[in-house]
Motif scaffolding. Sequence first.
Motif, PDB file in Angstrom:
ATOM      1  N   LEU A  81      -7.853 -12.043  -7.107  1.00  0.00           N
ATOM      2  CA  LEU A  81      -7.681 -10.603  -6.381  1.00  0.00           C
ATOM      3  C   LEU A  81      -6.364 -10.628  -5.266  1.00  0.00           C
ATOM      4  O   LEU A  81      -6.179  -9.358  -4.426  1.00  0.00           O
ATOM      5  N   PHE A  82      -6.354 -11.422  -4.262  1.00  0.00           N
ATOM      6  CA  PHE A  82      -5.595 -10.920  -3.229  1.00  0.00           C
ATOM      7  C   PHE A  82      -3.876 -10.392  -3.914  1.00  0.00           C
ATOM      8  O   PHE A  82      -3.794  -9.613  -3.511  1.00  0.00           O
ATOM      9  N   VAL A  83      -3.122 -10.918  -4.211  1.00  0.00           N
ATOM     10  CA  VAL A  83      -2.353 -11.079  -5.090  1.00  0.00           C
ATOM     11  C   VAL A  83      -2.054  -9.581  -5.678  1.00  0.00           C
ATOM     12  O   VAL A  83      -1.420  -8.425  -5.208  1.00  0.00           O
ATOM     13  N   GLY A  84      -3.511  -9.022  -6.147  1.00  0.00           N
ATOM     14  CA  GLY A  84      -3.450  -7.485  -7.064  1.00  0.00           C
ATOM     15  C   GLY A  84      -3.461  -6.427  -5.844  1.00  0.00           C
ATOM     16  O   GLY A  84      -3.212  -5.858  -5.588  1.00  0.00           O
ATOM     17  N   THR A  85      -4.637  -6.759  -4.408  1.00  0.00           N
ATOM     18  CA  THR A  85      -4.890  -5.820  -3.819  1.00  0.00           C
ATOM     19  C   THR A  85      -3.291  -5.916  -2.647  1.00  0.00           C
ATOM     20  O   THR A  85      -3.159  -5.124  -1.441  1.00  0.00           O
ATOM     21  N   HIS A  86      -2.427  -6.926  -2.866  1.00  0.00           N
ATOM     22  CA  HIS A  86      -1.291  -6.587  -1.760  1.00  0.00           C
ATOM     23  C   HIS A  86      -0.062  -6.804  -2.641  1.00  0.00           C
ATOM     24  O   HIS A  86       1.472  -6.308  -1.978  1.00  0.00           O
ATOM     25  N   TRP A  87       0.314  -6.452  -4.228  1.00  0.00           N
ATOM     26  CA  TRP A  87       0.989  -6.085  -5.163  1.00  0.00           C
ATOM     27  C   TRP A  87       1.332  -4.394  -4.382  1.00  0.00           C
ATOM     28  O   TRP A  87       0.823  -3.903  -4.511  1.00  0.00           O
ATOM     29  N   PRO A  88       3.562  -4.704  -3.839  1.00  0.00           N
ATOM     30  CA  PRO A  88       3.372  -3.457  -3.757  1.00  0.00           C
ATOM     31  C   PRO A  88       3.517  -2.228  -4.593  1.00  0.00           C
ATOM     32  O   PRO A  88       3.824  -2.353  -5.481  1.00  0.00           O
ATOM     33  N   ASN A  89       3.251  -0.811  -4.296  1.00  0.00           N
ATOM     34  CA  ASN A  89       2.927   1.000  -4.668  1.00  0.00           C
ATOM     35  C   ASN A  89       1.779   0.211  -5.290  1.00  0.00           C
ATOM     36  O   ASN A  89       2.263   1.449  -6.636  1.00  0.00           O
ATOM     37  N   LEU A  90       0.963  -0.400  -5.867  1.00  0.00           N
ATOM     38  CA  LEU A  90       0.455  -0.234  -7.449  1.00  0.00           C
ATOM     39  C   LEU A  90      -0.889   0.722  -6.912  1.00  0.00           C
ATOM     40  O   LEU A  90      -1.307   1.070  -5.987  1.00  0.00           O
ATOM     41  N   GLN A  91      -0.917   1.214  -8.300  1.00  0.00           N
ATOM     42  CA  GLN A  91      -2.240   2.598  -8.085  1.00  0.00           C
ATOM     43  C   GLN A  91      -2.997   2.075  -9.318  1.00  0.00           C
ATOM     44  O   GLN A  91      -2.602   2.223 -10.146  1.00  0.00           O
ATOM     45  N   VAL A  92      -4.254   2.777  -8.892  1.00  0.00           N
ATOM     46  CA  VAL A  92      -5.145   2.325  -9.783  1.00  0.00           C
ATOM     47  C   VAL A  92      -5.473   3.814 -10.810  1.00  0.00           C
ATOM     48  O   VAL A  92      -6.037   4.383  -9.746  1.00  0.00           O
ATOM     49  N   LYS A  93      -5.015   4.337 -11.861  1.00  0.00           N
ATOM     50  CA  LYS A  93      -5.530   5.731 -12.375  1.00  0.00           C
ATOM     51  C   LYS A  93      -6.319   5.113 -13.723  1.00  0.00           C
ATOM     52  O   LYS A  93      -6.715   4.429 -14.598  1.00  0.00           O
ATOM     53  N   GLY A  94      -7.757   5.800 -13.933  1.00  0.00           N
ATOM     54  CA  GLY A  94      -8.455   5.803 -14.121  1.00  0.00           C
ATOM     55  C   GLY A  94      -9.095   7.407 -14.916  1.00  0.00           C
ATOM     56  O   GLY A  94      -8.646   8.354 -14.433  1.00  0.00           O
ATOM     57  N   PRO A  95     -10.112   7.729 -15.397  1.00  0.00           N
ATOM     58  CA  PRO A  95     -10.765   8.241 -16.076  1.00  0.00           C
ATOM     59  C   PRO A  95     -11.572  10.007 -14.958  1.00  0.00           C
ATOM     60  O   PRO A  95     -11.584  10.906 -15.927  1.00  0.00           O
ATOM     61  N   VAL A  96     -12.117   8.997 -14.010  1.00  0.00           N
ATOM     62  CA  VAL A  96     -12.691   9.800 -12.769  1.00  0.00           C
ATOM     63  C   VAL A  96     -11.944  10.081 -11.618  1.00  0.00           C
ATOM     64  O   VAL A  96     -11.195   8.897 -11.616  1.00  0.00           O
TER      65      VAL A  96
END
Length: 121
Positions: free
Chosen positions: A18-33
């Motif tokens: 979770l820590f890595v995922g929330t601090h990964w540079p420029n990560l963007q979550v795109k979804g259906p909504v």
Amino acid sequence: MSVFRIPRPIFAAYALFLFVGTHWPNLQVKGPVERSDLWVHLIVFGGWATLAAACGFFGPVFSARNLSLTWLLAVGYACIDEGLQAIPALGRTCAWDDLAFNTLGITLAIGGMWLVGRLSR
């Protein structure tokens, strides 16, 4: 040992991912909504709280002490986690709505565990 207690290394691995995922540079979550990331915040921080409570860091898994102190720990961590995303080099967004969904997920998870504990008595 409670049958609901999980080994602490499982929580540690989840927390690390979770820590890595929330601090990964420029990560963007795109979804259906629109703002699908808010649902991700709710689910992953609820998972963090569930696993932390199931470790029984503060006593028996379903005890009021364990659940309330785990809630405080999880919300405190969520605040720190969200605040660290304000570091410019990460290219992330630090936002109040993200923190609100983190807290909602934590609260729902701990509330669910409290209910399970009550019903299992």
